[in-house]
Design a protein around this motif. Sequence first.
Motif, short mmCIF file in Angstrom:
data_model
loop_
_atom_site.label_atom_id
_atom_site.label_comp_id
_atom_site.label_asym_id
_atom_site.label_seq_id
_atom_site.Cartn_x
_atom_site.Cartn_y
_atom_site.Cartn_z
N GLY A 235 60.35 22.33 -27.92
CA GLY A 235 60.20 22.97 -26.48
C GLY A 235 60.31 24.44 -26.54
O GLY A 235 60.39 24.91 -25.28
N ALA A 236 60.19 24.98 -27.54
CA ALA A 236 60.07 26.66 -27.49
C ALA A 236 58.78 27.00 -27.36
O ALA A 236 57.66 26.36 -27.63
CB ALA A 236 60.58 27.05 -28.68
N TRP A 237 58.52 28.13 -26.20
CA TRP A 237 57.31 28.69 -26.26
C TRP A 237 56.60 29.28 -27.47
O TRP A 237 57.30 29.86 -28.13
CB TRP A 237 57.59 29.90 -25.22
CG TRP A 237 57.67 29.41 -23.84
CD1 TRP A 237 58.76 29.47 -23.09
CD2 TRP A 237 56.48 29.13 -22.81
NE1 TRP A 237 58.39 29.06 -21.80
CE2 TRP A 237 57.41 28.74 -21.73
CE3 TRP A 237 55.29 28.66 -22.96
CZ2 TRP A 237 56.70 28.25 -20.48
CZ3 TRP A 237 54.56 28.29 -21.85
CH2 TRP A 237 55.14 28.00 -20.63
N GLN A 238 55.22 29.20 -27.74
CA GLN A 238 54.58 29.64 -28.83
C GLN A 238 53.18 30.04 -28.49
O GLN A 238 52.77 29.44 -27.68
CB GLN A 238 54.67 28.78 -29.88
CG GLN A 238 54.36 27.55 -29.59
CD GLN A 238 54.71 26.41 -30.99
OE1 GLN A 238 54.13 26.73 -32.04
NE2 GLN A 238 55.58 25.53 -30.61
N VAL A 239 52.55 31.06 -29.00
CA VAL A 239 51.23 31.24 -28.65
C VAL A 239 50.45 30.52 -29.67
O VAL A 239 50.47 30.51 -30.98
CB VAL A 239 51.01 32.65 -29.13
CG1 VAL A 239 49.26 32.93 -29.20
CG2 VAL A 239 51.74 33.73 -28.24
N THR A 240 49.41 29.56 -29.05
CA THR A 240 48.77 28.62 -29.73
C THR A 240 47.43 29.42 -30.39
O THR A 240 47.11 29.33 -31.39
CB THR A 240 48.25 27.50 -28.70
OG1 THR A 240 49.28 26.85 -28.21
CG2 THR A 240 47.20 26.39 -29.57
N GLY A 241 46.91 30.37 -29.61
CA GLY A 241 45.88 31.24 -30.25
C GLY A 241 45.22 31.94 -29.00
O GLY A 241 45.86 32.16 -27.83
N LEU A 242 44.31 33.06 -29.41
CA LEU A 242 43.78 33.92 -28.25
C LEU A 242 42.37 33.93 -28.74
O LEU A 242 41.88 33.97 -29.82
CB LEU A 242 44.62 35.22 -28.22
CG LEU A 242 44.75 35.93 -29.56
CD1 LEU A 242 45.16 37.44 -28.98
CD2 LEU A 242 45.74 35.61 -30.61
N PHE A 243 41.63 34.58 -27.67
CA PHE A 243 40.16 35.01 -28.19
C PHE A 243 39.98 36.06 -27.02
O PHE A 243 40.65 36.18 -26.01
CB PHE A 243 39.25 33.73 -27.99
CG PHE A 243 39.08 33.12 -26.43
CD1 PHE A 243 38.11 33.44 -25.53
CD2 PHE A 243 40.27 31.91 -26.29
CE1 PHE A 243 38.00 33.03 -24.33
CE2 PHE A 243 40.06 31.51 -25.04
CZ PHE A 243 39.04 31.75 -24.03
N ALA A 244 38.57 36.57 -27.20
CA ALA A 244 38.31 37.70 -26.53
C ALA A 244 37.37 37.15 -25.49
O ALA A 244 36.46 36.47 -25.86
CB ALA A 244 37.71 39.11 -27.18
N LYS A 245 37.20 37.60 -24.20
CA LYS A 245 36.29 37.52 -23.27
C LYS A 245 35.72 38.97 -22.87
O LYS A 245 36.00 39.96 -22.26
CB LYS A 245 36.99 36.75 -22.17
CG LYS A 245 37.49 35.66 -22.24
CD LYS A 245 38.04 35.24 -20.88
CE LYS A 245 39.56 35.97 -20.38
NZ LYS A 245 39.28 36.61 -19.09
N LEU A 246 34.20 38.68 -23.51
CA LEU A 246 33.34 40.08 -23.45
C LEU A 246 32.64 39.95 -21.89
O LEU A 246 31.66 38.87 -21.74
CB LEU A 246 32.71 40.29 -24.48
CG LEU A 246 31.63 41.27 -24.55
CD1 LEU A 246 32.43 42.73 -24.76
CD2 LEU A 246 30.46 41.15 -25.75
N ALA A 247 32.76 41.04 -21.30
CA ALA A 247 31.79 41.01 -19.65
C ALA A 247 30.08 40.82 -20.07
O ALA A 247 30.11 41.51 -21.27
CB ALA A 247 32.18 41.97 -18.88
N ALA A 248 29.64 40.14 -19.39
CA ALA A 248 28.30 40.25 -19.40
C ALA A 248 27.77 41.57 -19.37
O ALA A 248 28.40 42.45 -18.61
CB ALA A 248 27.43 39.42 -18.44
N PRO A 249 26.44 41.89 -19.98
CA PRO A 249 25.88 43.49 -19.83
C PRO A 249 25.88 43.97 -18.38
O PRO A 249 25.28 43.31 -17.34
CB PRO A 249 24.46 43.44 -20.35
CG PRO A 249 24.68 42.09 -21.40
CD PRO A 249 25.48 41.17 -20.49
#
Length: 365
Positions: A235-249
């Motif tokens: 039931g506890a909050w946890q970070v499953t994962g993360l990734f970066a979102k790079l804007a288009a040129p």
Amino acid sequence: MGQKLVGILLNAAMHGGVPRLKTGQESLANYEEAAAAYGLTPCFVKLSDIDVASGFSSVYMKKGLQGYRRQIVPTPEVIHNRAIYDPRSTGVERLLRQGIQVYNSCNRYGKDQIHGLLERSRELQAYLPVTASGLSGLREMMNRYPDLILKPCRGSVGNGVMRLTRSGEGRWLWSYSLSGSRRKVSRSVNPDALPRVLRARLSSVPYLVQERIPLAEINGRPFDLRVTVQRGWGGAWQVTGLFAKLAAPGGFVSNIARGGEALKSSFALEQAFPGEEAARIRMSVLSLSLALARELEKSLPGLADIGLDIGVTKHGQLYFIECNGRDQRYGFQKAGLRGVWKDSYRQPMGYARYLYEEALRMNSY
């Protein structure tokens, strides 16, 4: 532990695609695998197929080599909401009143609502961009900041986002994407006589006006971080994962649906910062994301599965950008993080099992 049903609540269009395995970015195979790990059997349902009076529902369930077939089953006692409904819909509320545990019962919150809830926390205020709303807020912000982002409070995947940048000689540059297209348009505007189309947009739907955060960049392209924060077994909050979102040129929004690119967060941060600084920032992002989730759950009942966009400036300062109540998990797959992608399905199924066990424990008293 005996098997139990866990409901996956889908919108009608996606639900109709289940027997053809046409469910967009939702992975039926991941649900099956994740649920089985916790002794659960997933069934896919839409609101109109749930009969509250009888306690039975028409669902899609996998039947071996036959694929997904309709079945009538007792309505699952635990349901993970992956659907977005009109705010006036009372279907989920009826389920909750019947004692059915629907988590992420609401998963579309206005950006203004989320900002207001987080603003209550003194500790989190430092991570919030300066924000105003509407046409009056725009004029106020134009007097204070040279670079602004305008976001529809109910928009998603970057739709409707605009940018206003002071360009000198008393003019501003207004940038936006054409409706239904990734093509960006820019035009010079007079701040004392804003275009009728711009004024109409801000008058027709609620808009937030924020100072544009000078995000860290890779080869001139800004990026932010998508952090998936979920409640799982225990039931506890946890970070499953993360990734970066790079804007288009040349772009100013990082959404993948608007031409952005998904990258591993460690790679993106190490491109923008020295190694030790990149590691420090990553740990700070994890800590901030958990603090944001815990603050939001105080006011949003049933919250259990969210995606947070966190911006990092060129100087390493963190900012909260927005909260996604129905996190689009496919970014992990696009970033080459297949294991984390699967984990983003496993955690909610672990939480479903936790809710079943908690109900059993409470009923035993």
